[in-house]
Design a protein around this motif. Structure first.
Motif, short mmCIF file in Angstrom:
data_model
loop_
_atom_site.label_atom_id
_atom_site.label_comp_id
_atom_site.label_asym_id
_atom_site.label_seq_id
_atom_site.Cartn_x
_atom_site.Cartn_y
_atom_site.Cartn_z
N CYS A 150 59.88 68.11 -27.25
CA CYS A 150 58.55 67.78 -26.75
C CYS A 150 58.06 66.46 -27.33
N ILE A 151 58.22 66.28 -28.62
CA ILE A 151 57.77 65.04 -29.27
C ILE A 151 58.55 63.84 -28.73
N ALA A 152 59.86 63.99 -28.59
CA ALA A 152 60.68 62.89 -28.08
C ALA A 152 60.26 62.50 -26.66
N MET A 153 60.07 63.50 -25.82
CA MET A 153 59.66 63.23 -24.44
C MET A 153 58.25 62.65 -24.38
N CYS A 154 57.36 63.18 -25.19
CA CYS A 154 55.98 62.70 -25.23
C CYS A 154 55.94 61.23 -25.65
N MET A 155 56.69 60.91 -26.69
CA MET A 155 56.71 59.53 -27.18
C MET A 155 57.32 58.59 -26.15
N ASP A 156 58.38 59.04 -25.47
CA ASP A 156 58.99 58.22 -24.42
C ASP A 156 58.00 57.95 -23.29
N ARG A 157 57.32 59.00 -22.84
CA ARG A 157 56.32 58.84 -21.77
C ARG A 157 55.18 57.94 -22.21
N TYR A 158 54.72 58.10 -23.43
CA TYR A 158 53.61 57.30 -23.94
C TYR A 158 54.03 55.83 -23.98
N MET A 159 55.23 55.56 -24.48
CA MET A 159 55.72 54.17 -24.55
C MET A 159 55.89 53.58 -23.15
N ASP A 160 56.41 54.37 -22.22
CA ASP A 160 56.56 53.89 -20.84
C ASP A 160 55.20 53.55 -20.24
N ALA A 161 54.23 54.41 -20.44
CA ALA A 161 52.89 54.15 -19.92
C ALA A 161 52.28 52.91 -20.57
N TRP A 162 52.44 52.79 -21.88
CA TRP A 162 51.92 51.63 -22.60
C TRP A 162 52.54 50.34 -22.07
N ASN A 163 53.86 50.35 -21.87
CA ASN A 163 54.55 49.16 -21.37
C ASN A 163 54.11 48.81 -19.96
N THR A 164 53.91 49.82 -19.12
CA THR A 164 53.45 49.56 -17.75
C THR A 164 52.06 48.93 -17.77
N VAL A 165 51.18 49.48 -18.55
CA VAL A 165 49.82 48.94 -18.64
C VAL A 165 49.86 47.52 -19.21
N SER A 166 50.66 47.30 -20.24
CA SER A 166 50.76 45.97 -20.86
C SER A 166 51.28 44.93 -19.88
N ARG A 167 52.34 45.28 -19.13
CA ARG A 167 52.90 44.34 -18.16
C ARG A 167 51.87 44.02 -17.06
N THR A 168 51.18 45.04 -16.57
CA THR A 168 50.18 44.83 -15.53
C THR A 168 49.04 43.96 -16.04
#
Length: 95
Positions: free
Chosen positions: A65-83
């Motif tokens: 759960c922690i690994a998946m949560c952190m991966d999703r959080y990083m993906d979301a952060w990167n998407t927002v940052s790029r946009t």
């Protein structure tokens, strides 16, 4: 010296302030602060989501759960940052 000039008594080449170097140091400090904030928020959110009963170790489901949560959080952060950066570049190009 009035204290507002370009001389800087604490080292450097010839005692002059290198504004480019200072700007780079500020950018690095901002990047470090942003990374620390990201890590703290991600830790808080994923801990609350994945750890029901804290103990001396994590079971397999908590680890996944922690690994998946952190991966999703990083993906979301990167998407927002790029946009955000893309929009900033477009705005700067309009000026």
């Amino acid at each position: 010296m009035d204290g507002f000039g370009s001389d800087f008594s604490a080292g450097g080449s010839g005692g002059k302030i290198d504004t480019g170097t200072i700007m780079e140091q500020v950018k690095v400090q901002i990047a470090v602060a942003n990374a620390q904030e990201l890590l703290q928020r991600m830790t808080d959110k994923c801990f609350k989501k994945c750890i029901g009963k804290p103990g001396s170790s994590l079971d397999n489901s908590e680890q996944k759960c922690i690994a998946m949560c952190m991966d999703r959080y990083m993906d979301a952060w990167n998407t927002v940052s790029r946009t955000y950066n893309s929009r900033l570049q477009k705005e700067r190009a309009r000026m």
